[in-house]
Motif scaffolding. Structure first.
Motif, short mmCIF file in Angstrom:
data_model
loop_
_atom_site.label_atom_id
_atom_site.label_comp_id
_atom_site.label_asym_id
_atom_site.label_seq_id
_atom_site.Cartn_x
_atom_site.Cartn_y
_atom_site.Cartn_z
N ASN A 52 46.04 13.02 74.33
CA ASN A 52 45.28 12.43 73.98
C ASN A 52 43.78 12.41 75.60
N THR A 53 44.41 12.55 76.38
CA THR A 53 44.13 12.20 77.74
C THR A 53 44.09 13.11 78.65
N LYS A 54 45.17 14.72 78.93
CA LYS A 54 45.20 15.77 79.68
C LYS A 54 43.47 16.14 79.59
N ALA A 55 43.66 17.57 79.92
CA ALA A 55 42.77 18.40 80.41
C ALA A 55 43.27 19.05 78.63
N PRO A 56 41.65 19.87 77.88
CA PRO A 56 42.66 20.67 76.47
C PRO A 56 43.66 21.90 76.94
N TYR A 57 43.04 22.56 77.55
CA TYR A 57 43.45 23.57 77.43
C TYR A 57 44.45 24.05 79.21
N ASN A 58 45.40 22.88 79.95
CA ASN A 58 46.19 22.03 81.10
C ASN A 58 47.54 23.59 80.99
N ILE A 59 47.60 23.73 80.23
CA ILE A 59 48.53 25.33 80.61
C ILE A 59 48.16 26.90 80.39
N SER A 60 48.53 27.81 81.06
CA SER A 60 47.51 28.75 81.38
C SER A 60 48.57 29.63 80.09
N THR A 61 48.14 30.42 79.79
CA THR A 61 48.85 31.36 78.72
C THR A 61 49.92 32.60 79.86
N PRO A 62 49.55 32.90 80.83
CA PRO A 62 50.03 33.38 82.12
C PRO A 62 51.60 32.63 82.41
N GLN B 206 49.89 -3.10 75.56
CA GLN B 206 49.60 -3.73 76.15
C GLN B 206 49.88 -3.26 77.77
N VAL B 207 50.45 -1.98 77.86
CA VAL B 207 50.71 -1.32 79.20
C VAL B 207 49.58 -0.18 79.57
N ILE B 208 49.21 0.47 78.53
CA ILE B 208 48.24 1.36 77.68
C ILE B 208 46.52 0.89 78.64
N ARG B 209 46.01 1.48 79.48
CA ARG B 209 44.30 1.00 79.47
C ARG B 209 43.61 0.53 78.69
N PRO B 210 43.05 0.03 78.43
CA PRO B 210 41.83 -0.22 77.34
C PRO B 210 41.34 0.96 76.51
N ASN B 211 40.42 1.65 78.24
CA ASN B 211 40.20 3.02 78.10
C ASN B 211 40.30 4.09 77.00
N ILE B 212 42.00 3.90 77.93
CA ILE B 212 42.51 5.11 76.96
C ILE B 212 43.09 5.21 75.90
N LEU B 213 42.79 3.47 75.62
CA LEU B 213 43.49 4.01 74.10
C LEU B 213 42.40 3.59 72.30
N ALA B 214 40.61 3.64 73.33
CA ALA B 214 39.78 3.37 73.21
C ALA B 214 39.39 4.87 73.75
N LEU B 215 39.98 5.73 74.33
CA LEU B 215 39.77 7.63 74.42
C LEU B 215 39.54 8.61 72.72
N HIS B 216 38.69 8.93 72.62
CA HIS B 216 38.19 9.84 71.44
C HIS B 216 38.59 11.19 71.75
N PRO B 217 40.25 11.97 72.11
CA PRO B 217 39.69 13.36 72.76
C PRO B 217 39.20 14.13 72.77
N TYR B 218 38.83 15.07 73.71
CA TYR B 218 38.09 16.24 73.37
C TYR B 218 38.85 16.92 72.39
N ARG B 219 38.10 17.21 71.26
CA ARG B 219 38.48 18.10 70.32
C ARG B 219 38.05 19.53 70.80
N CYS B 220 39.33 20.32 71.14
CA CYS B 220 38.89 22.15 71.69
C CYS B 220 38.48 22.89 70.58
N ALA B 221 38.25 24.23 70.21
CA ALA B 221 38.30 25.40 69.42
C ALA B 221 39.68 25.65 68.95
N ARG B 222 40.47 25.73 69.91
CA ARG B 222 41.95 26.00 69.24
C ARG B 222 42.62 24.92 68.51
#
Length: 420
Positions: free
Chosen positions: A285-295, A22-38
């Protein structure tokens, strides 16, 4: 609808009145997160992510005879990282060290962001519907809560902290505290409030909010949202002060921390959220796929090693001693210029009001701004004017520096007060 990627058995059980869906927005609950290569494979002949297979082109010190083209030896460890590959989307080793440090059961309670600002913004985006729902803040507080709210078209309900205990120049230090009855009254009147942001220790107030006060909000049945406790400065407070101890008990709390302050790594931009695995899964599920850089990840992992954590604690202890010295030195300045420091003094800064000339004992924002400008432009000493925030009239926020820096700021204040 349920949280994608979360076993239904892992849904929060406490408090009973809280329902994450009931707290999370419905569109976020329905979100299929981007599946990245790694997400699938990170070893082998990696030809799945369109990376540059020949690697980066920055010359290392050991690879060139041209001293003008080569970078310093200090950069070689970074340049030897797999910079041509996308970073890990999870960084589980970092999460594991954070979980150990903060006494959490495992990595499922930890989320990593690009500084705590990304965590704050992401919480608003997943929980608060633009144009319809709101967040609550308790000014004086961190300015990014309001900035993120405006960016996301989210309403803001404010309940200012209560300042008490100031007896004028040389008197008792003023203390900030939460107005719990007023907060609950606002909640009762407005069910659209989805997040409560508490800064503990506060910026710029220095206020450490008690765990009992936080519990009272978590257990308040009429509040159906999430309490966000921003602990950027928690390493400068007592060992048992962190609300991270509540994360395994309550599903409606998110504790936000950073490596910027106590760990001294503001430049790498590594923020942390600690919460029930259900909320962590939503953020993941919502964050960008590679938000934290390797360095950044490489430096963060090293900073969380046992040896580095021990060094952090030594430096924090030194800064706490320096904070006490700075407070005493500021109090010894000629009377009629500074009032007693206000706030809890549980962070790596102090908050002091500049007083009117003439001995009235009243704080003077105009004079404070003038002094801050003079110090910065004529003396090379940069302080932060905070006098426009509730309860902070005439106040300057002074970061605790090195011993030499602390001595310099006191000496320069003494000089500037004589002519301003």
């Amino acid at each position: 609808m349920h949280v994608l990627g979360l076993d239904p058995s892992l849904y929060p059980a406490k408090p009973a009145h809280f329902d994450l869906e009931q707290v999370i927005r419905p569109n976020i609950l329905a979100l299929h997160p981007y599946r990245c290569a790694r997400d699938d494979y990170s070893q082998g002949i990696l030809l799945d992510a369109n990376e540059n297979a020949l690697g980066h082109s920055i010359p290392c010190h050991s690879q060139t005879q041209d001293a003008s083209a080569a970078l310093g030896k200090e950069l070689e460890p970074t340049l030897k990282l797999d910079l041509h590959r996308y970073p890990s989307p999870t960084h589980d080793p970092i999460k594991s060290r954070i979980a150990d440090l903060r006494k959490l059961p495992g990595i499922e309670y930890v989320f990593l962001g690009v500084g705590s600002d990304e965590v704050i913004d992401l919480l608003m985006r997943v929980c608060v519907a633009p144009g319809r729902e709101k967040v609550m803040t308790t000014p004086p507080t961190y300015g990014m809560y309001s900035v993120c709210a405006h960016v996301n078209d989210v309403g803001i309900v404010q309940v200012p902290l209560e300042l008490s205990g100031i007896n004028g120049e040389g008197g008792e230090t003023g203390r900030f505290s939460l107005k719990i009855p007023e907060i609950k009254k606002k909640i009762d009147a407005d069910p659209s409030i989805k997040l409560i942001f508490l800064c503990s220790p506060g910026n710029p107030s220095g206020t450490l909010i008690s765990l009992s006060a936080i519990r009272s909000l978590l257990e308040y049945e009429k509040f159906k949202g999430i309490v966000v406790v921003d602990e950027a400065y928690i390493d400068f407070a007592s060992d048992d002060a962190s609300a991270a101890s509540l994360v395994t008990e309550y599903g409606n709390i998110c504790v936000v921390q950073t490596l910027s302050k106590g760990f001294g790594l503001a430049a790498i931009r590594l923020g942390i959220a600690m919460a029930h695995p259900a909320l962590i899964q939503v953020l993941t599920n919502t964050k960008a796929p590679y938000n934290i850089s390797t360095p950044t990840a490489s430096l963060a992992l090293a900073a969380l090693s046992p040896e580095a954590v021990a060094a952090v604690r030594k430096k924090v202890a030194t800064l706490i001693e320096s904070r006490a010295w700075l407070l005493r030195a500021l109090a010894s300045l000629p009377p009629g210029n500074l009032g007693p420091a206000i706030g809890g003094n549980d962070a790596n800064f102090v908050l002091v009001p500049v007083l009117e000339k003439g001995g009235s004992g009243r704080p003077d924002s105009v004079r404070a701004q003038r002094i801050a400008k003079t110090l910065a432009e004529e003396e090379g000493v940069v302080l932060r004017f905070r006098g426009h925030e509730p309860g902070c009239e005439g106040c300057l926020r002074i970061t605790v520096g090195s011993s030499e820096e602390n001595e310099t700021v006191v000496a320069k204040l003494r000089e500037v007060f004589q002519r301003t």
